[in-house]
Write a protein that holds these residues in place. Structure first.
Motif, PDB file in Angstrom:
ATOM      1  N   ASN A  78       0.820  -1.223   0.000  1.00 19.90           N
ATOM      2  CA  ASN A  78       0.000   0.000   0.000  1.00 19.90           C
ATOM      3  C   ASN A  78       0.851   1.268   0.000  1.00 19.90           C
ATOM      4  OD1 ASN A  78      -1.846  -2.098   1.788  1.00 19.90           O
ATOM      5  ND2 ASN A  78      -2.993  -0.907   0.290  1.00 19.90           N
ATOM      6  N   ARG A  79       1.880   1.302  -0.809  1.00 19.51           N
ATOM      7  CA  ARG A  79       2.766   2.473  -0.864  1.00 19.51           C
ATOM      8  C   ARG A  79       2.006   3.751  -1.207  1.00 19.51           C
ATOM      9  NH1 ARG A  79       8.568   1.416  -3.404  1.00 19.51           N
ATOM     10  NH2 ARG A  79       8.633   3.571  -2.765  1.00 19.51           N
ATOM     11  N   GLU A  80       0.918   3.610  -1.959  1.00 25.11           N
ATOM     12  CA  GLU A  80       0.144   4.783  -2.358  1.00 25.11           C
ATOM     13  C   GLU A  80      -0.460   5.515  -1.158  1.00 25.11           C
ATOM     14  OE1 GLU A  80      -2.796   1.449  -2.045  1.00 25.11           O
ATOM     15  OE2 GLU A  80      -0.761   1.632  -2.815  1.00 25.11           O
ATOM     16  N   LEU A  81      -0.537   4.866  -0.002  1.00 23.87           N
ATOM     17  CA  LEU A  81      -1.056   5.514   1.202  1.00 23.87           C
ATOM     18  C   LEU A  81      -0.027   6.425   1.862  1.00 23.87           C
ATOM     19  CD1 LEU A  81      -3.039   2.538   2.781  1.00 23.87           C
ATOM     20  CD2 LEU A  81      -3.909   4.436   1.383  1.00 23.87           C
ATOM     21  N   MET A  82       1.228   6.330   1.428  1.00 19.90           N
ATOM     22  CA  MET A  82       2.314   7.196   1.908  1.00 19.90           C
ATOM     23  C   MET A  82       2.424   7.179   3.435  1.00 19.90           C
ATOM     24  SD  MET A  82       1.832  10.195  -0.926  1.00 19.90           S
ATOM     25  CE  MET A  82       3.245  11.126  -0.426  1.00 19.90           C
ATOM     26  N   ALA A  83       2.436   5.967   3.975  1.00 26.18           N
ATOM     27  CA  ALA A  83       2.462   5.777   5.426  1.00 26.18           C
ATOM     28  C   ALA A  83       3.611   6.502   6.126  1.00 26.18           C
ATOM     29  CB  ALA A  83       2.482   4.287   5.758  1.00 26.18           C
ATOM     30  N   PRO A  84       4.839   6.521   5.575  1.00 25.45           N
ATOM     31  CA  PRO A  84       5.909   7.245   6.284  1.00 25.45           C
ATOM     32  C   PRO A  84       5.605   8.737   6.463  1.00 25.45           C
ATOM     33  CG  PRO A  84       6.854   5.767   4.669  1.00 25.45           C
ATOM     34  CD  PRO A  84       5.369   5.790   4.425  1.00 25.45           C
ATOM     35  N   TYR A  85       4.928   9.342   5.490  1.00 26.87           N
ATOM     36  CA  TYR A  85       4.556  10.753   5.622  1.00 26.87           C
ATOM     37  C   TYR A  85       3.512  10.921   6.715  1.00 26.87           C
ATOM     38  CZ  TYR A  85       7.151  11.659   1.362  1.00 26.87           C
ATOM     39  OH  TYR A  85       8.158  11.774   0.441  1.00 26.87           O
ATOM     40  N   LEU A  86       2.539  10.003   6.761  1.00 31.78           N
ATOM     41  CA  LEU A  86       1.536  10.051   7.827  1.00 31.78           C
ATOM     42  C   LEU A  86       2.189   9.866   9.196  1.00 31.78           C
ATOM     43  CD1 LEU A  86      -1.213   7.819   6.192  1.00 31.78           C
ATOM     44  CD2 LEU A  86      -1.351  10.288   6.601  1.00 31.78           C
ATOM     45  N   LEU A  87       3.148   8.946   9.260  1.00 31.72           N
ATOM     46  CA  LEU A  87       3.830   8.655  10.516  1.00 31.72           C
ATOM     47  C   LEU A  87       4.560   9.882  11.053  1.00 31.72           C
ATOM     48  CD1 LEU A  87       4.694   6.294  12.483  1.00 31.72           C
ATOM     49  CD2 LEU A  87       6.724   6.110  11.055  1.00 31.72           C
ATOM     50  N   HIS A  88       5.413  10.473  10.237  1.00 37.55           N
ATOM     51  CA  HIS A  88       6.205  11.618  10.702  1.00 37.55           C
ATOM     52  C   HIS A  88       5.362  12.883  10.831  1.00 37.55           C
ATOM     53  CE1 HIS A  88      10.055   9.669  10.882  1.00 37.55           C
ATOM     54  NE2 HIS A  88       9.764   9.056   9.744  1.00 37.55           N
ATOM     55  N   GLY A  89       4.460  13.099   9.905  1.00 38.14           N
ATOM     56  CA  GLY A  89       3.579  14.264  10.011  1.00 38.14           C
ATOM     57  C   GLY A  89       2.737  14.209  11.273  1.00 38.14           C
ATOM     58  N   GLY A  90       2.204  13.023  11.581  1.00 37.56           N
ATOM     59  CA  GLY A  90       1.422  12.849  12.796  1.00 37.56           C
ATOM     60  C   GLY A  90       2.262  13.024  14.045  1.00 37.56           C
ATOM     61  N   ALA A  91       3.476  12.491  14.024  1.00 37.97           N
ATOM     62  CA  ALA A  91       4.369  12.646  15.174  1.00 37.97           C
ATOM     63  C   ALA A  91       4.700  14.110  15.402  1.00 37.97           C
ATOM     64  CB  ALA A  91       5.653  11.841  14.961  1.00 37.97           C
ATOM     65  N   MET A  92       5.010  14.831  14.328  1.00 39.05           N
ATOM     66  CA  MET A  92       5.351  16.254  14.455  1.00 39.05           C
ATOM     67  C   MET A  92       4.176  17.042  15.028  1.00 39.05           C
ATOM     68  SD  MET A  92       7.471  17.065  11.005  1.00 39.05           S
ATOM     69  CE  MET A  92       8.598  15.850  10.368  1.00 39.05           C
ATOM     70  N   ALA A  93       2.973  16.774  14.534  1.00 37.35           N
ATOM     71  CA  ALA A  93       1.795  17.496  15.022  1.00 37.35           C
ATOM     72  C   ALA A  93       1.537  17.192  16.496  1.00 37.35           C
ATOM     73  CB  ALA A  93       0.576  17.134  14.179  1.00 37.35           C
ATOM     74  N   ALA A  94       1.623  15.925  16.881  1.00 36.16           N
ATOM     75  CA  ALA A  94       1.375  15.539  18.275  1.00 36.16           C
ATOM     76  C   ALA A  94       2.427  16.138  19.201  1.00 36.16           C
ATOM     77  CB  ALA A  94       1.367  14.016  18.407  1.00 36.16           C
ATOM     78  N   LEU A  95       3.684  16.094  18.790  1.00 38.71           N
ATOM     79  CA  LEU A  95       4.756  16.638  19.625  1.00 38.71           C
ATOM     80  C   LEU A  95       4.636  18.154  19.763  1.00 38.71           C
ATOM     81  CD1 LEU A  95       7.569  14.351  18.255  1.00 38.71           C
ATOM     82  CD2 LEU A  95       6.769  14.401  20.632  1.00 38.71           C
ATOM     83  N   GLU A  96       4.290  18.818  18.677  1.00 36.57           N
ATOM     84  CA  GLU A  96       4.103  20.270  18.741  1.00 36.57           C
ATOM     85  C   GLU A  96       2.971  20.618  19.715  1.00 36.57           C
ATOM     86  OE1 GLU A  96       3.818  24.034  15.710  1.00 36.57           O
ATOM     87  OE2 GLU A  96       2.722  22.221  15.158  1.00 36.57           O
ATOM     88  N   ALA A  97       1.879  19.849  19.675  1.00 33.94           N
ATOM     89  CA  ALA A  97       0.750  20.083  20.587  1.00 33.94           C
ATOM     90  C   ALA A  97       1.160  19.867  22.044  1.00 33.94           C
ATOM     91  CB  ALA A  97      -0.413  19.162  20.229  1.00 33.94           C
ATOM     92  N   GLU A  98       2.168  19.024  22.282  1.00 39.51           N
ATOM     93  CA  GLU A  98       2.670  18.765  23.630  1.00 39.51           C
ATOM     94  C   GLU A  98       3.728  19.779  24.062  1.00 39.51           C
ATOM     95  OE1 GLU A  98       4.063  14.718  23.872  1.00 39.51           O
ATOM     96  OE2 GLU A  98       2.314  14.005  22.767  1.00 39.51           O
ATOM     97  N   GLY A  99       4.089  20.698  23.165  1.00 41.96           N
ATOM     98  CA  GLY A  99       5.077  21.706  23.501  1.00 41.96           C
ATOM     99  C   GLY A  99       6.509  21.331  23.189  1.00 41.96           C
ATOM    100  N   VAL A 100       6.705  20.229  22.454  1.00 39.66           N
ATOM    101  CA  VAL A 100       8.058  19.832  22.051  1.00 39.66           C
ATOM    102  C   VAL A 100       8.483  20.758  20.910  1.00 39.66           C
ATOM    103  CG1 VAL A 100       9.473  17.967  21.103  1.00 39.66           C
ATOM    104  CG2 VAL A 100       7.711  17.465  22.807  1.00 39.66           C
ATOM    105  N   GLY A 101       9.615  21.414  21.079  1.00 38.72           N
ATOM    106  CA  GLY A 101      10.023  22.470  20.163  1.00 38.72           C
ATOM    107  C   GLY A 101      10.709  22.053  18.885  1.00 38.72           C
ATOM    108  N   SER A 102      11.251  20.825  18.820  1.00 32.93           N
ATOM    109  CA  SER A 102      11.933  20.426  17.591  1.00 32.93           C
ATOM    110  C   SER A 102      11.782  18.931  17.356  1.00 32.93           C
ATOM    111  CB  SER A 102      13.413  20.793  17.641  1.00 32.93           C
ATOM    112  OG  SER A 102      14.092  20.011  18.600  1.00 32.93           O
ATOM    113  N   TYR A 103      11.856  18.555  16.086  1.00 28.28           N
ATOM    114  CA  TYR A 103      11.779  17.155  15.663  1.00 28.28           C
ATOM    115  C   TYR A 103      12.941  16.942  14.711  1.00 28.28           C
ATOM    116  CZ  TYR A 103       9.669  12.784  13.969  1.00 28.28           C
ATOM    117  OH  TYR A 103       9.415  11.465  13.658  1.00 28.28           O
ATOM    118  N   ASP A 104      13.939  16.234  15.177  1.00 23.65           N
ATOM    119  CA  ASP A 104      15.168  16.020  14.410  1.00 23.65           C
ATOM    120  C   ASP A 104      15.051  14.707  13.656  1.00 23.65           C
ATOM    121  OD1 ASP A 104      17.759  15.619  13.486  1.00 23.65           O
ATOM    122  OD2 ASP A 104      18.706  16.030  15.411  1.00 23.65           O
TER     123      ASP A 104
END
Length: 148
Positions: free
Chosen positions: A63-89
């Motif tokens: 299911n590469r067309e679902l672009m799971a790695p983008y969902l994974l990192h995009g979701g992580a970045m959004a969740a961490l930002e909401a928690e006040g984490v200032g950077s995602y390396d």
């Protein structure tokens, strides 16, 4: 506790189980993207002191067309930002001189999220015993050769 099915040659499964059970101001998160009962992408991210660093990850060709790695990192970045984490390396891209062509794909993927490219001085081995270090290097080469 999450079920961890590790099929690679980096570290034994127990190494990752210990990482996920770290207590204190720093912890490791297991991120998963699934479609039905199939895991399409996974990541380990260490979080602490207002920053997050992506350590390891994998994605399926299913299911590469679902672009799971983008969902994974995009979701992580959004969740961490909401928690006040200032950077995602995203930790590591190919050098600008083109010397690591094997890294071109994941470098393009990581740069696609935007952000700043930060260059650090790197890491070096500083052996205290030349003989022991030579034995270590030989064992490492043999281990890599056996994996091939």
């Amino acid at each position: 506790n999450p079920v961890i099915d590790v099929h690679h040659h980096w570290k034994p499964e127990e190494h990752y189980r210990r990482m996920l059970n770290v207590d204190g101001p720093v912890h490791v998160r297991l991120g998963l993207v699934s479609h039905g009962s199939t895991v399409l992408a996974a990541s380990l991210v260490v979080v602490g002191y207002g920053a997050a660093t992506y350590l390891h990850g994998a994605s399926s060709r299913t299911n590469r067309e679902l672009m799971a790695p983008y969902l994974l990192h995009g979701g992580a970045m959004a969740a961490l930002e909401a928690e006040g984490v200032g950077s995602y390396d995203l930790w590591g891209i190919a050098p600008g001189d083109g010397s690591l062509q094997a890294w071109a794909g994941f470098t393009r993927f990581k740069l696609g999220f935007g952000g700043d490219v930060v260059t650090y001085t790197g890491t070096w081995d500083y052996p205290f015993s030349s003989l022991q270090y030579q034995v270590y290097l030989l064992a490492r080469r043999l281990r890599r050769a056996i994996r091939l």
